[in-house]
Scaffold this motif. Structure first.
Motif, PDB file in Angstrom:
ATOM      1  N   THR A   2       0.681  -1.209   0.195  1.00  0.00           N
ATOM      2  CA  THR A   2       0.476  -0.459  -0.321  1.00  0.00           C
ATOM      3  C   THR A   2       1.079   1.315  -0.283  1.00  0.00           C
ATOM      4  OG1 THR A   2       0.005  -0.286   2.507  1.00  0.00           O
ATOM      5  CG2 THR A   2      -1.753  -1.321   0.898  1.00  0.00           C
ATOM      6  N   ASP A   3       0.483   2.623  -1.015  1.00  0.00           N
ATOM      7  CA  ASP A   3       0.500   3.760  -0.358  1.00  0.00           C
ATOM      8  C   ASP A   3       1.703   3.803   0.991  1.00  0.00           C
ATOM      9  OD1 ASP A   3       1.352   3.792  -3.253  1.00  0.00           O
ATOM     10  OD2 ASP A   3      -0.254   4.849  -3.822  1.00  0.00           O
ATOM     11  N   GLU A   4       0.090   3.794   1.822  1.00  0.00           N
ATOM     12  CA  GLU A   4       0.176   4.035   3.180  1.00  0.00           C
ATOM     13  C   GLU A   4       1.663   3.835   4.035  1.00  0.00           C
ATOM     14  OE1 GLU A   4      -2.824   3.845   5.188  1.00  0.00           O
ATOM     15  OE2 GLU A   4      -4.167   4.625   3.948  1.00  0.00           O
ATOM     16  N   LEU A   5       1.810   2.563   3.784  1.00  0.00           N
ATOM     17  CA  LEU A   5       2.971   1.804   3.755  1.00  0.00           C
ATOM     18  C   LEU A   5       4.738   2.337   3.870  1.00  0.00           C
ATOM     19  CD1 LEU A   5       3.811  -0.775   5.771  1.00  0.00           C
ATOM     20  CD2 LEU A   5       3.904  -1.888   3.317  1.00  0.00           C
ATOM     21  N   LYS A   7       4.279   5.485   2.001  1.00  0.00           N
ATOM     22  CA  LYS A   7       4.798   6.978   2.643  1.00  0.00           C
ATOM     23  C   LYS A   7       5.059   6.570   4.334  1.00  0.00           C
ATOM     24  CE  LYS A   7       1.385   8.558  -0.117  1.00  0.00           C
ATOM     25  NZ  LYS A   7      -0.314   8.960  -0.083  1.00  0.00           N
ATOM     26  N   ARG A   8       4.671   5.917   4.910  1.00  0.00           N
ATOM     27  CA  ARG A   8       4.965   5.348   6.358  1.00  0.00           C
ATOM     28  C   ARG A   8       6.010   5.677   6.737  1.00  0.00           C
ATOM     29  NH1 ARG A   8       4.210   8.364  11.394  1.00  0.00           N
ATOM     30  NH2 ARG A   8       4.517   7.161  12.766  1.00  0.00           N
ATOM     31  N   ASN A  10       8.735   5.794   4.607  1.00  0.00           N
ATOM     32  CA  ASN A  10      10.096   6.601   4.430  1.00  0.00           C
ATOM     33  C   ASN A  10       9.499   8.091   5.113  1.00  0.00           C
ATOM     34  OD1 ASN A  10      10.870   5.850   1.684  1.00  0.00           O
ATOM     35  ND2 ASN A  10       9.022   6.956   0.447  1.00  0.00           N
ATOM     36  N   GLU A  28       8.104   0.209  15.344  1.00  0.00           N
ATOM     37  CA  GLU A  28       7.034   0.511  14.261  1.00  0.00           C
ATOM     38  C   GLU A  28       7.786   0.374  13.018  1.00  0.00           C
ATOM     39  OE1 GLU A  28       3.820   3.408  12.488  1.00  0.00           O
ATOM     40  OE2 GLU A  28       5.249   4.804  14.238  1.00  0.00           O
ATOM     41  N   LEU A  32       7.786  -2.362   9.890  1.00  0.00           N
ATOM     42  CA  LEU A  32       6.646  -2.098   8.446  1.00  0.00           C
ATOM     43  C   LEU A  32       7.888  -1.967   7.866  1.00  0.00           C
ATOM     44  CD1 LEU A  32       5.543   1.651   9.377  1.00  0.00           C
ATOM     45  CD2 LEU A  32       4.544  -0.058   8.665  1.00  0.00           C
ATOM     46  N   TYR A  36       6.923  -5.086   4.107  1.00  0.00           N
ATOM     47  CA  TYR A  36       7.863  -4.497   3.553  1.00  0.00           C
ATOM     48  C   TYR A  36       7.840  -5.528   2.286  1.00  0.00           C
ATOM     49  CZ  TYR A  36       9.863  -2.075  -0.549  1.00  0.00           C
ATOM     50  OH  TYR A  36      10.218  -1.514  -2.026  1.00  0.00           O
TER      51      TYR A  36
END
Length: 67
Positions: A2-5, A7-8, A10, A28, A32, A36
Motif C-alpha cells: 500500500t502507498d500508506e505503508l 509513505k510511513r 519513508n 514500528e 514496517l 515490506y
C-alpha cells in the motif's frame, strides 16, 4: 504494497536522519520494513510462478524452485 505503508516507512526514515526516533518509532519502523520485505518476496514468488524459459527449439519449460 500500500502507498500508506511506503509513505510511513519513508517518513520514519527521513525523521530518523533529521531528528531521531523514539523507541516506539524504531520498533514500528522495524515492523514496517519486515512487512515490506515480506510483501516484496511474495510478489516476486508470484511473478516467478508465471515465468517460463524458452529453449532454442521453442520449447517452454517452467522454472522450478531450487531446494
Amino acid at each position: 504494497m500500500t502507498d500508506e505503508l511506503i509513505k510511513r516507512i519513508n517518513f520514519l526514515s527521513k525523521k530518523s536522519k533529521t531528528e531521531g526516533l523514539t523507541e516506539d518509532e524504531k520498533a514500528e519502523q522495524d515492523k514496517l520494513r519486515k512487512e515490506y520485505i515480506r510483501q516484496f518476496r511474495q510478489g516476486m514468488l508470484n511473478t516467478l510462478d508465471n515465468v517460463y524459459v524458452v529453449d532454442k527449439d521453442g520449447n517452454k519449460k517452467k522454472i522450478e524452485k531450487k531446494n
